[in-house]
Write a protein that holds these residues in place. Structure first.
Motif, PDB file in Angstrom:
ATOM      1  N   ASP A 131       0.882  -1.146   0.000  1.00 25.05           N
ATOM      2  CA  ASP A 131       0.000   0.000   0.000  1.00 25.05           C
ATOM      3  C   ASP A 131       0.932   1.211   0.000  1.00 25.05           C
ATOM      4  O   ASP A 131       1.408   1.644   1.041  1.00 25.05           O
ATOM      5  CB  ASP A 131      -0.857  -0.066   1.267  1.00 25.05           C
TER       6      ASP A 131
ATOM      7  N   GLN B 155       0.097   4.518   1.901  1.00 24.33           N
ATOM      8  CA  GLN B 155       0.190   4.304   3.338  1.00 24.33           C
ATOM      9  C   GLN B 155       1.651   4.252   3.786  1.00 24.33           C
ATOM     10  O   GLN B 155       1.990   4.721   4.871  1.00 24.33           O
ATOM     11  CB  GLN B 155      -0.536   3.003   3.698  1.00 24.33           C
TER      12      GLN B 155
ATOM     13  N   LEU C 292       3.397   6.475   6.658  1.00 27.91           N
ATOM     14  CA  LEU C 292       4.241   5.931   7.730  1.00 27.91           C
ATOM     15  C   LEU C 292       5.611   6.611   7.735  1.00 27.91           C
ATOM     16  O   LEU C 292       6.142   6.956   8.799  1.00 27.91           O
ATOM     17  CB  LEU C 292       4.383   4.416   7.549  1.00 27.91           C
TER      18      LEU C 292
ATOM     19  N   GLN D 288       9.476  -6.318   1.461  1.00 27.20           N
ATOM     20  CA  GLN D 288       9.866  -7.726   1.310  1.00 27.20           C
ATOM     21  C   GLN D 288       9.831  -8.214  -0.130  1.00 27.20           C
ATOM     22  O   GLN D 288       9.028  -9.081  -0.490  1.00 27.20           O
ATOM     23  CB  GLN D 288       8.964  -8.601   2.173  1.00 27.20           C
TER      24      GLN D 288
ATOM     25  N   ILE E 258      -1.555  -7.389   0.198  1.00 29.96           N
ATOM     26  CA  ILE E 258      -0.711  -6.286   0.639  1.00 29.96           C
ATOM     27  C   ILE E 258       0.340  -6.843   1.592  1.00 29.96           C
ATOM     28  O   ILE E 258       0.022  -7.482   2.582  1.00 29.96           O
ATOM     29  CB  ILE E 258      -1.556  -5.198   1.335  1.00 29.96           C
ATOM     30  N   MET E 259       1.588  -6.609   1.259  1.00 34.59           N
ATOM     31  CA  MET E 259       2.687  -7.140   2.064  1.00 34.59           C
ATOM     32  C   MET E 259       2.804  -6.359   3.368  1.00 34.59           C
ATOM     33  O   MET E 259       2.569  -5.157   3.396  1.00 34.59           O
ATOM     34  CB  MET E 259       4.004  -6.987   1.309  1.00 34.59           C
ATOM     35  N   PRO E 260       3.228  -7.051   4.446  1.00 35.77           N
ATOM     36  CA  PRO E 260       3.514  -6.324   5.680  1.00 35.77           C
ATOM     37  C   PRO E 260       4.543  -5.226   5.407  1.00 35.77           C
ATOM     38  O   PRO E 260       5.510  -5.442   4.675  1.00 35.77           O
ATOM     39  CB  PRO E 260       4.105  -7.396   6.598  1.00 35.77           C
ATOM     40  N   LEU E 261       4.290  -4.075   5.968  1.00 42.49           N
ATOM     41  CA  LEU E 261       5.159  -2.923   5.769  1.00 42.49           C
ATOM     42  C   LEU E 261       6.117  -2.884   6.958  1.00 42.49           C
ATOM     43  O   LEU E 261       5.737  -2.493   8.057  1.00 42.49           O
ATOM     44  CB  LEU E 261       4.255  -1.695   5.722  1.00 42.49           C
ATOM     45  N   ASN E 262       7.343  -3.331   6.725  1.00 44.57           N
ATOM     46  CA  ASN E 262       8.297  -3.441   7.822  1.00 44.57           C
ATOM     47  C   ASN E 262       9.077  -2.155   8.031  1.00 44.57           C
ATOM     48  O   ASN E 262       9.477  -1.510   7.071  1.00 44.57           O
ATOM     49  CB  ASN E 262       9.281  -4.576   7.546  1.00 44.57           C
ATOM     50  N   ILE E 263       9.298  -1.842   9.296  1.00 48.12           N
ATOM     51  CA  ILE E 263      10.107  -0.686   9.672  1.00 48.12           C
ATOM     52  C   ILE E 263      11.459  -1.209  10.135  1.00 48.12           C
ATOM     53  O   ILE E 263      11.532  -1.986  11.084  1.00 48.12           O
ATOM     54  CB  ILE E 263       9.442   0.103  10.822  1.00 48.12           C
TER      55      ILE E 263
END
Lengths: 355, 355
Positions: free
Chosen positions: A166, A169, A173, A308, A335-340
């Motif tokens: 996304d 989004q 973030l 990822q 939607i892939m996890p949005l990693n920080i």
């Protein structure tokens, strides 16, 4: 948790027959296999890789249309790695995945790769729609199913699914993290600005990330100006000279820098070269690029967001296979996890592949 | 990428035979199967789930020793879900996974569960070592291999591996996020403090998280005092009354609150009840608990760190199987990616299971 026994009972046949069908050995009729598949579906029998080998007699060919692996600082190499991992697993059932790479900055190269893929003997495609304007017309013409990866063109009718992030989004973030990083530095009455680096090329992704970032910053820190610096060439020394030029024109350093893709590493190497005052400017960007993690470990880059890419490539191929060969329902949008990622957790991500 | 053809060439046999052996159908000799396994190993043939079914004739039983699923705010339920997913996949090869739950706050219950597991007909165990003092003696006595999950006892000799998180590092990361959250609020000369909530029970995990958090805060914000509040019972209303008592004694609100586990949700519900001034206090804690995400979505909880409990459970069982049945080399220590979750990315994590 359905077992083979449950399936045998539901289909009204012996466990031995279910076992033969599921493991595709010995003799059985197509009618019985159909009963088993129906029972598996009804009982929600755990779909594992066995199902992918079930009674597959035909060889299936899929095409992948993707930017060259060295572009975007090596980002596409990671996507390709995931694709090759899936291709390797599916190869044991006699499937074949063909990759058609294109130059992401050349319209002719993109159109050519797409036509090559379309005219090859393929049943479906996985496409990175980085050049939507070039890709739209040929894709409107085809009857082949395709899945978009990384960049989406939402309104095309043959589109089976999209796997990616996304992107707006993720920009929001990035804005939140930037606002936290600079909240101790922002001082009332001073003319302060954040530099937004707009990388070369244009696609929904970059546009949405920057738009999301602006949206958050304008809402939360309206007193901070946002100045955009457009880069024209995907090349480290080009970025360095653009930043140098910009700095000569604008004497004051920005209180933060946001880069909308992996060009954040080019900015990091510039800041490191220019000395401590530069290095301490908060920097937020995208993607973990193997071999360049030190910019995060040293803290030159404060936060990286990652989508990822390996997992996207891997899952994209599996979705295509599930849709075309197994005729399974696939999600319209994954939607892939949005990693920080930051200095304190990067070591838990490198070397751990979420495949 | 090795293919079946490569394996056939390396083993000096036909592709058809390799195919029969890998898919475990038709006839072949154990000697030939051994050649194939050797070639697979040498060529680093992608280990996929096929390998897990290779010529397995014996039924294997594994035991899992884990806190009751409702404890720690439902955290263990997530670990169990991953374990059941793996158990389900392995069940088709005739393996059996037995779970021995214990009350994490009772020494007797823990010792009993461990003895039950040890004396059952098992070949290996997956153990959450939340009560190391109770578990050490029985584990020193056994010859069974075991893998620790979530909490480690590093020095036990039969220990095969550990899968979990780097808990001190996660405390350091929590400290970094807290320091960013409060950097705009910290004012020189004022007596400000961060509240550190120490949950009931004691294990290396909680200890290390708090130690890491203190280490970072002392280094970066030495002027901020850290006040510890110890909770005695894993229960929402107990937390509420402890917080209420504390607030009556210490009139000033903390400038931030850190909770070393999923009790962060109990603190969030307290802050929400007490009104806006409370709700805006920065709050950092651990774990996504299904059904309680709204505290993150509303922003009452600013950051959650998560160690992906489902993936830990799933991978723990697969590692045990790989070690015992396939005699594959498994990593001594698997550290899970340390994810940072906040209002702006939580929707990309819920509903996406990284299994």
């Amino acid at each position: 948790m359905a077992t083979m026994k449950d399936i045998a009972e539901a289909a009204g046949i012996s466990i031995g027959t279910v076992d033969r069908i599921i493991h595709n050995r010995g003799r059985y009729s197509e009618e019985t296999a159909e009963l088993v598949r129906k029972a598996m579906k009804e009982l929600n029998y755990t779909p594992n890789i066995h199902a992918r080998g079930l009674k597959q007699t035909k060889k299936h060919i899929f095409s992948v249309v993707l930017p060259k692996r060295e572009q975007d600082g090596g980002y596409w190499r990671l996507v390709e790695e995931g694709i090759l991992k899936a291709a390797n697993e599916l190869a044991s059932f006699g499937n074949d995945i063909r990759i058609f790479p294109f130059d992401r900055y050349s319209s002719a190269s993109c159109i050519n790769a797409l036509y090559m893929a379309l005219s090859s003997d393929t049943e479906g495609m996985l496409i990175a729609a980085c050049r939507p304007d070039d890709m739209r017309a040929p894709l409107e013409d085809t009857d082949l199913p395709y899945i978009f990866i990384d960049t989406n063109i939402p309104d095309l009718k043959q589109r089976t699914a999209y796997i990616g992030q996304d992107s707006r989004q993720s920009g929001i973030l990035a804005g939140k993290l930037m606002s936290l990083l600079i909240s101790g530095r922002a001082s009332a009455g001073q003319d302060q600005y954040v530099l937004v680096v707009d990388p070369p090329g244009s696609n929904f992704h970059l546009y949405n990330r920057i738009e999301g970032f602006r949206y958050y910053m304008d809402a939360v820190m309206p007193e901070i100006r946002l100045i955009t610096l457009k880069a024209e060439v995907d090349n480290e020394s080009h970025f360095h000279s653009r930043l140098k030029e910009f700095h000569i024109k604008n004497q004051a350093l920005p209180i933060g820098i946001f880069a909308a893709n992996s060009s954040v590493y080019y900015i990091a190497s510039f800041l490191e070269k220019e000395g401590d005052e530069y290095r301490s400017v908060p920097l937020v960007g995208y993607d973990i690029i193997p071999g360049r993690e030190s910019a995060i470990e040293k803290g030159t880059i404060d936060f990286i967001l990652t989508q990822q890419p390996e997992v996207q490539g891997y899952r994209g191929i599996i979705m295509l296979y599930d849709h075309i060969v197994l005729r399974k329902e696939v999600s319209k949008e994954v939607i892939m996890p949005l990693n920080i990622i930051t200095r304190e957790n990067i070591h838990t991500f490198t070397g751990y592949m979420n495949g």
